[in-house]
Design a protein around this motif. Sequence first.
Motif, mmCIF file in Angstrom:
data_model
loop_
_atom_site.group_PDB
_atom_site.id
_atom_site.type_symbol
_atom_site.label_atom_id
_atom_site.label_comp_id
_atom_site.label_asym_id
_atom_site.label_seq_id
_atom_site.Cartn_x
_atom_site.Cartn_y
_atom_site.Cartn_z
ATOM 1 N N ASN A 420 -0.587 -61.375 -13.685
ATOM 2 C CA ASN A 420 -1.445 -60.983 -12.570
ATOM 3 C C ASN A 420 -0.711 -60.001 -11.671
ATOM 4 O OD1 ASN A 420 -3.579 -62.913 -13.231
ATOM 5 N ND2 ASN A 420 -2.121 -64.476 -12.566
ATOM 6 N N VAL A 421 -1.462 -59.092 -11.077
ATOM 7 C CA VAL A 421 -0.917 -58.188 -10.056
ATOM 8 C C VAL A 421 -1.546 -58.559 -8.726
ATOM 9 C CG1 VAL A 421 -0.796 -55.812 -9.238
ATOM 10 C CG2 VAL A 421 -0.498 -56.298 -11.672
ATOM 11 N N ILE A 422 -0.724 -59.034 -7.806
ATOM 12 C CA ILE A 422 -1.191 -59.405 -6.473
ATOM 13 C C ILE A 422 -0.859 -58.244 -5.538
ATOM 14 C CG2 ILE A 422 -1.036 -61.089 -4.612
ATOM 15 C CD1 ILE A 422 -0.046 -63.109 -6.723
ATOM 16 N N ALA A 423 -1.894 -57.522 -5.135
ATOM 17 C CA ALA A 423 -1.704 -56.304 -4.341
ATOM 18 C C ALA A 423 -1.906 -56.591 -2.858
ATOM 19 C CB ALA A 423 -2.667 -55.224 -4.811
ATOM 20 N N LYS A 424 -0.919 -56.235 -2.052
ATOM 21 C CA LYS A 424 -1.060 -56.317 -0.599
ATOM 22 C C LYS A 424 -1.729 -55.023 -0.123
ATOM 23 C CE LYS A 424 2.900 -59.385 0.113
ATOM 24 N NZ LYS A 424 4.184 -59.596 0.839
ATOM 25 N N ILE A 425 -2.905 -55.157 0.465
ATOM 26 C CA ILE A 425 -3.712 -53.979 0.779
ATOM 27 C C ILE A 425 -4.092 -53.918 2.262
ATOM 28 C CG2 ILE A 425 -4.642 -53.790 -1.558
ATOM 29 C CD1 ILE A 425 -7.160 -55.194 -0.605
ATOM 30 N N ASP A 426 -3.380 -54.652 3.123
ATOM 31 C CA ASP A 426 -3.776 -54.705 4.534
ATOM 32 C C ASP A 426 -3.666 -53.359 5.225
ATOM 33 O OD1 ASP A 426 -1.087 -55.285 3.917
ATOM 34 O OD2 ASP A 426 -0.687 -55.939 5.951
ATOM 35 N N SER A 427 -2.823 -52.436 4.698
ATOM 36 C CA SER A 427 -2.691 -51.113 5.331
ATOM 37 C C SER A 427 -3.690 -50.100 4.772
ATOM 38 C CB SER A 427 -1.266 -50.579 5.140
ATOM 39 O OG SER A 427 -1.021 -50.281 3.775
ATOM 40 N N ILE A 428 -4.441 -50.472 3.745
ATOM 41 C CA ILE A 428 -5.415 -49.565 3.135
ATOM 42 C C ILE A 428 -6.681 -49.555 3.987
ATOM 43 C CG2 ILE A 428 -6.737 -49.052 1.059
ATOM 44 C CD1 ILE A 428 -3.716 -48.833 0.702
ATOM 45 N N PRO A 429 -7.242 -48.394 4.330
ATOM 46 C CA PRO A 429 -8.455 -48.335 5.154
ATOM 47 C C PRO A 429 -9.635 -49.044 4.493
ATOM 48 C CG PRO A 429 -7.394 -46.179 5.031
ATOM 49 C CD PRO A 429 -6.703 -47.053 4.037
ATOM 50 N N THR A 430 -10.443 -49.688 5.304
ATOM 51 C CA THR A 430 -11.651 -50.352 4.816
ATOM 52 C C THR A 430 -12.569 -49.345 4.117
ATOM 53 O OG1 THR A 430 -11.560 -52.002 6.575
ATOM 54 C CG2 THR A 430 -13.684 -51.664 5.510
ATOM 55 N N GLY A 431 -13.116 -49.736 2.980
ATOM 56 C CA GLY A 431 -14.009 -48.860 2.224
ATOM 57 C C GLY A 431 -13.314 -48.042 1.153
ATOM 58 N N THR A 432 -11.977 -48.024 1.146
ATOM 59 C CA THR A 432 -11.251 -47.290 0.111
ATOM 60 C C THR A 432 -11.488 -47.952 -1.246
ATOM 61 O OG1 THR A 432 -9.520 -46.610 1.659
ATOM 62 C CG2 THR A 432 -8.969 -46.538 -0.677
ATOM 63 N N ILE A 433 -11.718 -47.141 -2.265
ATOM 64 C CA ILE A 433 -11.906 -47.651 -3.619
ATOM 65 C C ILE A 433 -10.534 -47.726 -4.293
ATOM 66 C CG2 ILE A 433 -13.042 -47.306 -5.840
ATOM 67 C CD1 ILE A 433 -15.140 -45.623 -4.330
ATOM 68 N N ILE A 434 -10.178 -48.913 -4.749
ATOM 69 C CA ILE A 434 -8.883 -49.135 -5.404
ATOM 70 C C ILE A 434 -9.141 -49.385 -6.879
ATOM 71 C CG2 ILE A 434 -6.759 -50.489 -5.403
ATOM 72 C CD1 ILE A 434 -7.526 -51.399 -2.545
ATOM 73 N N GLU A 435 -8.583 -48.529 -7.748
ATOM 74 C CA GLU A 435 -8.860 -48.605 -9.180
ATOM 75 C C GLU A 435 -7.577 -48.903 -9.948
ATOM 76 O OE1 GLU A 435 -12.566 -45.524 -9.726
ATOM 77 O OE2 GLU A 435 -10.541 -44.682 -9.696
ATOM 78 N N LEU A 436 -7.698 -49.780 -10.945
ATOM 79 C CA LEU A 436 -6.573 -50.124 -11.808
ATOM 80 C C LEU A 436 -6.752 -49.450 -13.155
ATOM 81 C CD1 LEU A 436 -3.992 -51.942 -12.172
ATOM 82 C CD2 LEU A 436 -5.534 -53.596 -13.270
ATOM 83 N N PHE A 437 -5.727 -48.704 -13.582
ATOM 84 C CA PHE A 437 -5.756 -47.994 -14.857
ATOM 85 C C PHE A 437 -4.641 -48.480 -15.769
ATOM 86 C CE2 PHE A 437 -8.276 -45.057 -12.435
ATOM 87 C CZ PHE A 437 -9.036 -44.354 -13.358
ATOM 88 N N GLN A 438 -4.938 -48.497 -17.072
ATOM 89 C CA GLN A 438 -3.894 -48.601 -18.085
ATOM 90 C C GLN A 438 -4.007 -47.349 -18.939
ATOM 91 O OE1 GLN A 438 -3.978 -51.871 -20.966
ATOM 92 N NE2 GLN A 438 -1.747 -52.001 -20.809
ATOM 93 N N GLY A 439 -3.060 -46.446 -18.786
ATOM 94 C CA GLY A 439 -3.187 -45.120 -19.389
ATOM 95 C C GLY A 439 -4.323 -44.385 -18.714
ATOM 96 N N THR A 440 -5.269 -43.903 -19.514
ATOM 97 C CA THR A 440 -6.438 -43.209 -18.958
ATOM 98 C C THR A 440 -7.659 -44.125 -18.850
ATOM 99 O OG1 THR A 440 -7.078 -42.450 -21.178
ATOM 100 C CG2 THR A 440 -5.650 -40.993 -19.880
ATOM 101 N N LYS A 441 -7.496 -45.403 -19.194
ATOM 102 C CA LYS A 441 -8.626 -46.330 -19.199
ATOM 103 C C LYS A 441 -8.747 -47.047 -17.865
ATOM 104 C CE LYS A 441 -10.648 -50.215 -21.757
ATOM 105 N NZ LYS A 441 -10.470 -51.179 -22.874
#
Length: 518
Positions: A420-441
């Motif tokens: 699992n990847v537990i991402a701390k995102i409290d500094s990311i602005p609300t509404g930002t889209i966060i995408e996880l990629f493996q290679g180009t997928k």
Amino acid sequence: MQVVKFLFLVLLGSMTFGCAIQGSIDGGPQDVRAPQVVSSTPKAMTTNFQSKEIHFKLNEFYKLNEPTTTMFIIPSDVKLEAVDKDKELILKINGELKKETTYAIYFNKTIKDIHEGNDTLMSYVFSTGSWIDSLSYSGLVMDALKRTPVAKMSVCLLADTASNYSQKANYFTTTNDKGAFTFSYLKPGKYHVIAFDDKSKDLIPQSYEYVGFTKQAVNIIKNTNDSIPILMFPPTPKRLIRSATFVGPSQVILGATNELKSARFFLKDKEIAPYIQQHSTDSLSLFTDLQQLDTLPLHILTATSKDSAYVRLQSKEKQKAPRFWTNTKQLPNQPIVIYFSDLVSSFNTDSIQVFVNDTLPLKIQVVKNTENSIAIQLPKNEFKNMKVKFLNQSLRFKNYTENYKTELPITLMEEKQIGNVIAKIDSIPTGTIIELFQGTKLLESHIKQANEKTYTFGFLEKGDYNIRFILDENKNGRWDTGSLTLKKQAEETRWSNETITVRPNWDIEVVLDLKKGR
């Protein structure tokens, strides 16, 4: 006039050249040298240039190679006409040269050896003023969404006094394989830098082309290597619906260029209320009674746009047994969800069985998940490979009335295989889209919520992963392109600087920070 990529060979008082080796012929040593310019009149780097013709003397006979597309002048104020005469090349200048301006003529394999085909790459520079402009400007062109270099794009400099970007500029070049470009012999001034895929071959950036531009005019007063890339984006789609596919017996899959969550649907002129399976903000499947139709004249209406999709409904496709979709690699302790291309009317649990190595079936629970899907809950077990079998009369569908039988293999992943990847995102602005990629997928997309401090990307196989951020300005849950006409940039994207390496049976904690993105 077509801009093409070539090697700039700067002249300092005389012509220089390059050659290309293209193979050998019988009958003696191979000539590997391209035709060479012995002299030119007027000489290269001439100032106060007033001639209407330029004469080049070469050391051997030659042939011209499509001079209208391989030879051009920058700035492009005049047209050039090439005349071959024995060992001499005559360039005629048609039109009026501007005063106090430095010009560069480029030959991109315009001159070729008659027998061997070796070609010459060269340039010729002159000025109608008393000096040669010598400033240069270099930069990089990248795709706005992928943030990868873009090769073979036209790049132009347009005076900052231009009222719009869709007009012919004076200076042109092209990007190399790494997306880099360079302008030479520039006059000091403020310029808009525009990159575009010149599909129309008119050297004019158009709103319907792949395009990008600097956020503001650049002031070129010295040799400059700009570290801020030009970000190219596709044109604004003219249509709402980009794809419409019929999957028998009753599923229509729609892909759109904008969000479809609030869409209304009309069959001919009558509004319908089909069952909707939402795939993402801009794609969905709809299910309705299509058996009596040969063509689907579907009209779609949203708050901002409308469109129509005409789908051919082949009778053979309508008679097919429903197709199914599921994740053949299942996570432990998670139900197996199977989606069908028809609405499920009922099911017989006794006729839906899960086998391990064709032994006795496992004891399972089956529930209706959505109108077109069921969920199978497995007992806790240590088996990895199994098979789901739908026996006689196991499923009844709304449109398919025949006996339905099929089977599919399933592989259960072990918990020790995933991380699992537990991402701390409290500094990311609300509404930002966060995408996880493996290679180009793209594996997963998450929209940052207000006061959300962490988000877990779970059940990941071992390997390397990357994070992309989309700064969703209009909060519509998707990336939006820009506009050449409105001089509007595409929505900004950034990639996390660090690659995340997932190991089996580990929780990886990462701190996501837009300021450290690239």
